[in-house]
Design a protein around this motif. Sequence first.
Motif, PDB file in Angstrom:
ATOM      1  N   SER A   7      27.423 -25.580  45.694  1.00 14.63           N
ATOM      2  CA  SER A   7      27.049 -26.254  44.461  1.00 14.63           C
ATOM      3  C   SER A   7      26.531 -27.660  44.738  1.00 14.63           C
ATOM      4  O   SER A   7      26.820 -28.260  45.782  1.00 14.63           O
ATOM      5  CB  SER A   7      28.261 -26.342  43.528  1.00 14.63           C
ATOM      6  N   ARG A   8      25.799 -28.187  43.770  1.00 16.77           N
ATOM      7  CA  ARG A   8      25.407 -29.603  43.815  1.00 16.77           C
ATOM      8  C   ARG A   8      26.616 -30.504  43.567  1.00 16.77           C
ATOM      9  O   ARG A   8      26.569 -31.692  43.876  1.00 16.77           O
ATOM     10  CB  ARG A   8      24.326 -29.878  42.769  1.00 16.77           C
ATOM     11  N   GLU A  54      27.078 -24.738  36.346  1.00 13.77           N
ATOM     12  CA  GLU A  54      27.061 -25.818  37.334  1.00 13.77           C
ATOM     13  C   GLU A  54      26.663 -27.137  36.685  1.00 13.77           C
ATOM     14  O   GLU A  54      27.255 -28.188  36.956  1.00 13.77           O
ATOM     15  CB  GLU A  54      26.112 -25.460  38.468  1.00 13.77           C
ATOM     16  N   THR A 114      23.773 -21.423  36.951  1.00 15.33           N
ATOM     17  CA  THR A 114      23.242 -22.782  37.042  1.00 15.33           C
ATOM     18  C   THR A 114      23.629 -23.594  35.820  1.00 15.33           C
ATOM     19  O   THR A 114      23.922 -24.798  35.927  1.00 15.33           O
ATOM     20  CB  THR A 114      21.714 -22.744  37.203  1.00 15.33           C
ATOM     21  N   THR A 156      30.021 -31.677  44.792  1.00 15.75           N
ATOM     22  CA  THR A 156      30.618 -31.689  46.122  1.00 15.75           C
ATOM     23  C   THR A 156      31.861 -30.812  46.198  1.00 15.75           C
ATOM     24  O   THR A 156      32.780 -30.931  45.378  1.00 15.75           O
ATOM     25  CB  THR A 156      30.997 -33.134  46.519  1.00 15.75           C
TER      26      THR A 156
END
Length: 228
Positions: free
Chosen positions: A7-8, A116, A113, A10
Amino acid sequence: MYAERASRLTGAVVWTNTPEGAGGGPVLPDGCMDLLWSEGRLLVAGPDTRPYVPEGAPRFWAGVRFFPGTAPALLGVPAHELRDLRVELADLWPASRVRRLRDRVEAAPDPATALEDIALERAERTTAPDPLLHRLVERLGEGRPVAATAAGLGIGTRALHRRCLGAFGYGPKTLARILRLQRALALARAGTPYAETAVRAGYADQPHLAREVRALAGMPLGQLLAGG
């Protein structure tokens, strides 16, 4: 079919699971919590201490799996309140907010997404997780003893237990067992013989490995690796 990517956010993982055949195997304890989407529902998977077997017919799932200890700060609820549970997000957050998020995910071309993005936005508005918890997971994940880890982190065992309940849903000894199980599964899935897996993962011997796999996964190691 299960698929995941980094994932973007962390430390997190974004994943999807598309139904194939009669359904997948059990979800095993891994120290993590997940934000889930399926068939118009937003849910949270709490920390597991036993295998979770999804009920009903196989269906599409999307999720964000958070690094151990990080989800409670994002969700605003102690992990121990969600231990071994799957709950509606609307039980934790205002229903009106959850309806807006649900509509947003439902309208998105990629639900994973969209989940996310929600997690990233939430992370921007919340305090960063305690870095001590990250170090704890790393050290226990390496197989270090709980008492020595607590001493190395400069925290007493009782204080550590209290913090672990809120962050992981259980104490550090249970967390260590779960992380050890994950080490063993990674080794065994890579083809490492069971006896060697037991030693390298930190078990006393192969029978000890077998007992722990049954206790935490609900089935023998061979059956687990064969797909349940």
